[in-house]
Design an enzyme around this catalytic site. Structure first.
Site, mmCIF file in Angstrom:
data_model
loop_
_atom_site.group_PDB
_atom_site.id
_atom_site.type_symbol
_atom_site.label_atom_id
_atom_site.label_comp_id
_atom_site.label_asym_id
_atom_site.label_seq_id
_atom_site.Cartn_x
_atom_site.Cartn_y
_atom_site.Cartn_z
ATOM 1 N N PRO A 1 37.977 36.281 43.586
ATOM 2 C CA PRO A 1 37.405 34.962 43.252
ATOM 3 C C PRO A 1 37.012 34.159 44.494
ATOM 4 C CG PRO A 1 39.487 35.327 42.089
ATOM 5 C CD PRO A 1 39.365 36.411 43.103
ATOM 6 N N ARG B 1 20.845 50.153 38.683
ATOM 7 C CA ARG B 1 19.546 50.079 38.001
ATOM 8 C C ARG B 1 18.397 49.780 38.966
ATOM 9 N NH1 ARG B 1 17.727 45.957 35.940
ATOM 10 N NH2 ARG B 1 17.197 46.865 33.932
ATOM 11 N N ASP C 1 11.680 42.635 35.768
ATOM 12 C CA ASP C 1 12.894 42.010 35.254
ATOM 13 C C ASP C 1 12.941 40.544 35.619
ATOM 14 O OD1 ASP C 1 14.459 43.478 33.612
ATOM 15 O OD2 ASP C 1 15.374 44.637 35.223
HETATM 16 C C1 JD8 Z 1 40.047 40.411 41.797
HETATM 17 C C2 JD8 Z 1 43.541 39.830 41.024
HETATM 18 C C3 JD8 Z 1 43.513 37.966 39.401
HETATM 19 C C4 JD8 Z 1 42.980 35.983 40.715
HETATM 20 C C5 JD8 Z 1 45.580 34.912 40.088
HETATM 21 C C6 JD8 Z 1 44.663 35.783 38.053
HETATM 22 C C7 JD8 Z 1 35.907 38.829 41.064
HETATM 23 N N1 JD8 Z 1 34.700 36.524 39.567
HETATM 24 C C8 JD8 Z 1 36.007 36.871 39.562
HETATM 25 N N2 JD8 Z 1 36.958 36.227 38.881
HETATM 26 N N3 JD8 Z 1 38.136 36.787 39.088
HETATM 27 C C9 JD8 Z 1 37.993 37.851 39.913
HETATM 28 C C10 JD8 Z 1 39.134 38.656 40.379
HETATM 29 C C11 JD8 Z 1 40.429 38.322 39.962
HETATM 30 C C12 JD8 Z 1 41.522 39.032 40.477
HETATM 31 C C13 JD8 Z 1 41.339 40.069 41.396
HETATM 32 C C14 JD8 Z 1 38.959 39.713 41.297
HETATM 33 C C15 JD8 Z 1 42.629 40.559 41.735
HETATM 34 N N4 JD8 Z 1 42.875 38.902 40.276
HETATM 35 C C16 JD8 Z 1 44.088 36.823 40.178
HETATM 36 C C17 JD8 Z 1 43.514 34.747 41.450
HETATM 37 C C18 JD8 Z 1 44.499 34.009 40.635
HETATM 38 N N5 JD8 Z 1 45.074 36.090 39.390
HETATM 39 C C19 JD8 Z 1 36.634 37.913 40.236
HETATM 40 N N6 JD8 Z 1 35.321 39.554 41.722
#
Ligand code: JD8
Length: 248
Positions: free
Chosen positions: A89, A154, A169
């Site tokens: 995130p 793609r 697209d």
């Molecule tokens: C990798 C663990 C969960 C996140 C505590 C919930 C991407 N756009 C996106 N949203 N979330 C992710 C993502 C979430 C992940 C991991 C990617 C590894 N989590 C964690 C922080 C809070 N938990 C993502 N790309």
């Protein structure tokens, strides 16, 4: 195009790739994708991939060393990748321009985390970039990796049958798509616009371009500023604005 995906849930990636353009691209030898179970690079009796956070607090953190060993072995057996991407995130948002950049690279490794995320040393020592697929919270990186692989694959020549459709697209033009219709010509009083039945190809093209501009203006005005608009688009936009101001 070569992809390597490192995950503790390989079956999740397998399931996501079982059908569709990516699996066809793999069958046709256009995409070489390998899924790696991170537990293969654990050394303890319990095959631990996570541990408690230093400093305390809730949840578990992904250990760095199994990931470091995984990428070392991928490098040795599959070649040096052009990018090692950590899905998180905290990454910069994955957009079509990123998909195009990855497609221009030969070899991308995708690292999927779970739990509270990765030990920071994975960023320092292994990942070359950090990507997020959007501002919402997933439970792990696997769905994000599937999104990236789909969007990039793609763009690989031959993966999608119709090259024309890829080039046209919506996002490659920077606008949302126009409305599509197929038979029958009327459903519950909702008729297909006459112009689409007219057989006048230049009228159809202009109608679609205007409809795409209307949608983009209404739903994603932020995209208008970034889109590459030619003179016809500019005059269509003026036409839309005049219609809306009540002038027409
Ligand atoms: C990798 C663990 C969960 C996140 C505590 C919930 C991407 N756009 C996106 N949203 N979330 C992710 C993502 C979430 C992940 C991991 C990617 C590894 N989590 C964690 C922080 C809070 N938990 C993502 N790309």
């Amino acid at each position: 195009m070569k992809f390597d995906i490192v995950t503790i849930f390989p079956s999740m990636i397998e399931a996501g790739l079982a059908d569709g353009v990516v699996s066809r691209g793999m069958d046709r030898g256009l995409i070489d994708l390998a899924i790696h179970d991170l537990r293969r690079w654990t050394t303890d009796r319990h095959r631990s991939v996570d541990d408690q956070p230093y400093g305390g607090g809730p949840g578990m953190v992904m250990k760095a060393e199994p990931l470091m060993r995984a990428v070392d072995e991928i490098r040795a057996t599959r070649g040096t990748p052009d990018a090692v991407v950590l899905l998180s995130p905290q990454g910069r948002t994955f957009r079509q321009a990123e998909a195009e950049r990855f497609a221009s690279l030969g070899h991308v490794v995708l690292l999927c985390g779970r739990y509270e995320g990765m030990d920071e040393r994975v960023r320092d020592l292994v990942a070359t970039e950090e990507i997020s697929i959007g501002d919402y919270v997933l439970s792990g990186g696997e769905l994000a990796a599937l999104v990236v692989v789909d969007a990039v694959s793609r763009l690989v020549p031959g993966v999608v049958g119709d090259e024309q459709s890829v080039a046209e697209d919506s996002f490659s033009r920077g606008l949302l798509d126009y409305p599509h219709y197929t038979r029958p010509a009327e459903i519950a009083g909702h008729r297909v616009p006459d112009v689409l039945l007219s057989g006048h190809h230049s009228d159809v093209r202009r109608w679609r371009r205007k409809a795409a501009l209307v949608r983009t203006l209404d739903r994603r005005p932020d995209l208008i500023a970034e889109a590459t608009l030619d003179e016809e688009d500019q005059s269509l936009l003026d036409e839309i604005r005049r219609e809306r101001s009540g002038e027409v």
